[in-house]
Scaffold this active site. Structure first.
Site, mmCIF file in Angstrom:
data_model
loop_
_atom_site.group_PDB
_atom_site.id
_atom_site.type_symbol
_atom_site.label_atom_id
_atom_site.label_comp_id
_atom_site.label_asym_id
_atom_site.label_seq_id
_atom_site.Cartn_x
_atom_site.Cartn_y
_atom_site.Cartn_z
ATOM 1 N N HIS A 69 0.829 -1.215 0.000
ATOM 2 C CA HIS A 69 0.000 0.000 0.000
ATOM 3 C C HIS A 69 0.853 1.250 0.000
ATOM 4 O O HIS A 69 0.538 2.237 -0.644
ATOM 5 C CB HIS A 69 -0.910 0.019 1.223
ATOM 6 C CG HIS A 69 -1.963 -1.012 1.153
ATOM 7 N ND1 HIS A 69 -2.862 -1.051 0.115
ATOM 8 C CD2 HIS A 69 -2.260 -2.052 1.940
ATOM 9 C CE1 HIS A 69 -3.648 -2.075 0.292
ATOM 10 N NE2 HIS A 69 -3.313 -2.712 1.381
ATOM 11 N N ARG A 127 -9.086 -0.822 -17.608
ATOM 12 C CA ARG A 127 -9.138 -2.066 -16.818
ATOM 13 C C ARG A 127 -10.557 -2.186 -16.271
ATOM 14 O O ARG A 127 -10.903 -1.534 -15.290
ATOM 15 C CB ARG A 127 -8.116 -2.019 -15.681
ATOM 16 C CG ARG A 127 -6.658 -2.077 -16.138
ATOM 17 C CD ARG A 127 -5.723 -2.129 -14.928
ATOM 18 N NE ARG A 127 -4.373 -2.525 -15.290
ATOM 19 C CZ ARG A 127 -3.355 -1.670 -15.419
ATOM 20 N NH1 ARG A 127 -3.543 -0.381 -15.233
ATOM 21 N NH2 ARG A 127 -2.153 -2.119 -15.741
ATOM 22 N N ARG A 163 -10.672 -3.143 -22.318
ATOM 23 C CA ARG A 163 -10.187 -4.510 -22.156
ATOM 24 C C ARG A 163 -11.264 -5.301 -21.421
ATOM 25 O O ARG A 163 -11.734 -4.867 -20.360
ATOM 26 C CB ARG A 163 -8.892 -4.527 -21.342
ATOM 27 C CG ARG A 163 -8.417 -5.951 -21.102
ATOM 28 C CD ARG A 163 -7.100 -6.006 -20.387
ATOM 29 N NE ARG A 163 -7.243 -5.712 -18.979
ATOM 30 C CZ ARG A 163 -6.219 -5.647 -18.138
ATOM 31 N NH1 ARG A 163 -4.988 -5.815 -18.587
ATOM 32 N NH2 ARG A 163 -6.400 -5.401 -16.861
ATOM 33 N N GLU A 222 0.715 -10.670 -23.816
ATOM 34 C CA GLU A 222 1.340 -10.706 -22.491
ATOM 35 C C GLU A 222 1.771 -12.116 -22.090
ATOM 36 O O GLU A 222 2.212 -12.339 -20.974
ATOM 37 C CB GLU A 222 0.420 -10.079 -21.422
ATOM 38 C CG GLU A 222 -1.029 -10.472 -21.504
ATOM 39 C CD GLU A 222 -1.946 -9.651 -20.597
ATOM 40 O OE1 GLU A 222 -1.471 -8.853 -19.783
ATOM 41 O OE2 GLU A 222 -3.173 -9.835 -20.716
ATOM 42 N N ASN A 268 3.807 -5.825 -18.188
ATOM 43 C CA ASN A 268 3.872 -6.259 -16.775
ATOM 44 C C ASN A 268 3.771 -7.780 -16.714
ATOM 45 O O ASN A 268 4.569 -8.449 -16.073
ATOM 46 C CB ASN A 268 2.721 -5.654 -15.956
ATOM 47 C CG ASN A 268 2.649 -4.151 -16.079
ATOM 48 O OD1 ASN A 268 3.645 -3.523 -16.393
ATOM 49 N ND2 ASN A 268 1.482 -3.584 -15.846
ATOM 50 N N ASP A 269 2.769 -8.320 -17.403
ATOM 51 C CA ASP A 269 2.632 -9.771 -17.395
ATOM 52 C C ASP A 269 3.658 -10.437 -18.294
ATOM 53 O O ASP A 269 4.207 -11.478 -17.943
ATOM 54 C CB ASP A 269 1.211 -10.164 -17.833
ATOM 55 C CG ASP A 269 0.263 -10.131 -16.650
ATOM 56 O OD1 ASP A 269 0.623 -10.677 -15.593
ATOM 57 O OD2 ASP A 269 -0.823 -9.548 -16.774
ATOM 58 N N ARG A 305 5.335 -10.897 -10.647
ATOM 59 C CA ARG A 305 5.430 -9.431 -10.703
ATOM 60 C C ARG A 305 5.212 -8.762 -9.352
ATOM 61 O O ARG A 305 5.574 -7.609 -9.159
ATOM 62 C CB ARG A 305 4.433 -8.863 -11.737
ATOM 63 C CG ARG A 305 3.003 -9.167 -11.416
ATOM 64 C CD ARG A 305 2.083 -8.900 -12.594
ATOM 65 N NE ARG A 305 1.479 -7.586 -12.551
ATOM 66 C CZ ARG A 305 0.546 -7.176 -13.407
ATOM 67 N NH1 ARG A 305 0.146 -7.982 -14.394
ATOM 68 N NH2 ARG A 305 0.032 -5.991 -13.302
ATOM 69 N N CYS A 307 0.918 -1.165 -23.214
ATOM 70 C CA CYS A 307 0.191 -0.582 -22.087
ATOM 71 C C CYS A 307 0.745 -1.033 -20.741
ATOM 72 O O CYS A 307 0.163 -0.753 -19.702
ATOM 73 C CB CYS A 307 -1.301 -0.895 -22.182
ATOM 74 S SG CYS A 307 -1.668 -2.659 -22.208
#
Ligand code: PEP
Ligand code: MG
Length: 580
Positions: free
Chosen positions: A210, A317, A353, A446, A469-470, A480, A517
């Site tokens: 966080h 997202r 998406r 990805e 990222n993936d 990740r 992205c």
């Protein structure tokens, strides 16, 4: 006029890469939020909550417990509204999750059970929370460990209301400081005044903690996972915090302090110049254009993205509509959200998406079976294909909204041609039912198999959007969100860049465009390399739009191509990051 603009475009960029002399020692941690802070440190400490172990009357204690939980619910509701107004619904959502913890009847009955044998409400509550939190921690899963942090946070909120005394409670100083802490909970960070928080450094926590997320959203430079050494620094110790590279420098030499001050001043000036130019297109000095669009996860962010200079939305997202609730959103609700966005975008593109649930994103009401390896399980498009009602409802809402603006659809986590064919077939059926015009249909790249088969995929999609990222976690086999490995899971690793190169070549052979992205698109160096590899759309977080546009405008296409070529020839992510 054109001449003047040209002169401005090629003006030298202020140096931002600050390095101390070897005399100033660094405490290394994980870079969690970029930027630099120079100032004195302050140790953040929560007060010690003291509760009596025993009490006379269990009935009175049960009433006290129920009242404390009800008051904590009200506090969380107020906190939600406050954070939502300041930072948006997605950042505030954590406090809804905290409310859910308090609504859990099992937790309440465990605590009430603890009142037996004349224990006090505070004692019983503390035991119930601690038992659950430790059980979560023992599962050795970084995400569940984060949930334990949340549980303790919400537990503490109730406990304060039951406390006899709170010892050693420290108030924050009224002047700007660099905060040091073991870890910060969502409640701690919600109480921070960004104007008085120059930077944050925690001894614990990972890149998805966080502290990291909130610091990024508040634009406060931060380091996490710096180890216990930082907890021994005395209040008032002068420090330089480099959130970009993840290093804290206590007691810097005077020479380092001066050079860091200059770098910080240059950074502020650069940010201001970028902000002023954020509506200019990302046209390179030789006229090559890259579209810079934004990643969003909430309806209100569409307008914020446009105001920040984004030329559309490259990744919506849609999970945000499905999280923190007890049943899926209806078609109407989804339609309203998507059309609110097309309205804010006023003709600019919106790439929706479809639902990407599974992996680290869970939805309790879908009752999905627990998986040994959720990142390799039924996530993204795989889930939508086994729950066609869920998928079709979303597709209906998207196709209806496509009549209100420029919408494109993309599917996440496509690994096989069969998955893509099945998803396209369902989408086409829904489109015809709704009676909507065809829209561009793309897919996220990805998964390594999508790269290897990109020449085949390119024949049946309108575009690719690479989710680095993936892709990075699957190419390097590094989770990740892993507290140790995530630091090495760098999307600028040449293995990932070569995969991007391969994808772009396959797309170009079929005349299709490629966007990125994932996080590296928002890193100015990453953005330049991607542009040089032939990526024509960069979808980045809202705060990165202006900087990415400025970086692209400051280079020629030939320069980015040369940079990309050198990056592809590197042998490590460090080598790529060291390129100039
Ligand atoms: C990605 O994987 O790079 C991506 C953009 O998708 P997400 O981060 O939502 O998984
Ligand atoms: Mg992804």
């Amino acid at each position: 006029m054109a001449g003047l603009e040209d002169e401005e475009e090629v003006a030298p960029t202020p140096t931002l890469d600050w390095m101390p002399t070897f005399e100033t020692e660094a405490i290394p941690g994980i870079a969690a939020s970029p930027g630099m802070a120079i100032g004195k440190v302050h140790q953040f400490k929560r007060g010690k909550i003291v509760v009596e172990a025993t009490a006379k009357d269990p009935t009175v204690e049960e009433t006290r417990l129920r009242q404390a939980i009800a008051s904590a619910q009200v506090q969380l509701e107020d906190l939600y509204k406050d954070v939502e107004a300041r930072s948006g619904a997605s950042k505030a959502a954590i406090f809804l999750a905290h409310q859910e913890f308090l609504n859990d009847p099992d937790l309440l009955s465990e605590a009430i059970d603890g009142l037996k044998h004349h224990h006090s409400a505070g004692w019983a509550w503390q035991q119930a929370i601690e038992q659950r939190a430790s059980a979560l921690e023992q599962l050795n899963d970084p995400l569940l460990a984060e949930r334990a942090v949340d549980l303790r946070d919400v537990g503490r909120r109730v406990l304060r209301l039951l406390a006899e005394t709170i010892e050693e409670e420290r108030t924050l100083p009224g002047h700007p400081v660099i905060l040091l802490a073991e870890d910060l909970t969502p409640s701690d960070t919600a109480g921070l005044d960004p104007a008085l928080t120059l930077g944050i450094c925690t001894s614990a926590g990972g890149p998805t903690s966080h502290t990291a997320i909130i610091a990024r959203s508040l634009d406060i430079p931060a380091i996490v996972g710096a180890g216990p050494a930082i907890l021994h620094l005395a209040d008032g110790t002068p420090c330089i915090l480099d959130g970009t590279n993840g290093n804290l420098y206590p007691n810097p030499t005077e020479a380092d302090r001066v050079t860091a001050q200059t770098a910080l001043k240059d950074l502020h000036a650069l940010r201001e110049a970028e902000r002023l130019a954020c509506y200019q297109p990302a046209l390179m000095t030789d006229g090559h254009r890259v579209e810079v669009v934004a990643n969003i996860g909430a309806a209100i962010e569409a307008e914020q993205a446009v105001n920040a200079g984004a030329e559309g939305i490259g990744l919506l997202r849609t999970e945000f509509l499905f999280l923190q609730r007890s049943e899926p959103p209806s078609e109407e609700e989804q339609f309203a959200a998507y059309s609110q966005m097309t309205q804010a975008l006023n003709g600019l593109p919106l790439i929706v998406r479809t639902l990407d649930i599974g992996g680290d994103k869970e939805i309790p009401y879908l009752n999905l079976p627990a998986e040994e390896n959720p990142f390799l399980g039924v996530r993204g498009i795989r889930l939508c294909l086994v729950q066609p009602d869920l998928f079709k409802t979303q597709l209906r809402a998207i196709f209806r909204a496509s009549q209100t603006g420029l919408i494109k659809i993309m599917f996440p986590m496509i690994a096989t041609l069969e998955d893509l064919h099945a998803a396209r077939k369902l989408a086409e059926e829904v489109r015809q039912e709704v009676g909507a015009e065809p829209v561009e249909i793309g897919m996220m790249v990805e998964v390594p198999s999508a790269v290897v088969m990109a020449d085949e995929f390119a024949k049946i999609v309108d575009f690719f959007s690479i989710g680095t990222n993936d892709l990075t976690q699957y190419v390097l086999a590094m989770d990740r969100g892993h507290p140790i490995l995530a630091k090495q899971a760098d999307g600028l690793h040449p293995a990932v860049l070569r995969m991007i190169h391969q994808t772009v070549q396959a797309a170009q052979a079929e005349g299709k465009w490629v966007g990125v992205c994932g996080g590296i698109a928002g890193d100015p160096k990453g953005a330049a390399i991607l542009a040089g590899l032939g990526v024509t759309e960069l979808s980045v977080s809202i705060p990165s739009v202006a900087a990415v546009k400025a970086k692209i405008r400051g280079m020629s296409f030939a320069q980015t191509q040369d940079l990309a070529k050198r990056a592809l020839a590197c042998r490590s992510a460090q080598e790529v990051r060291a390129l100039s």
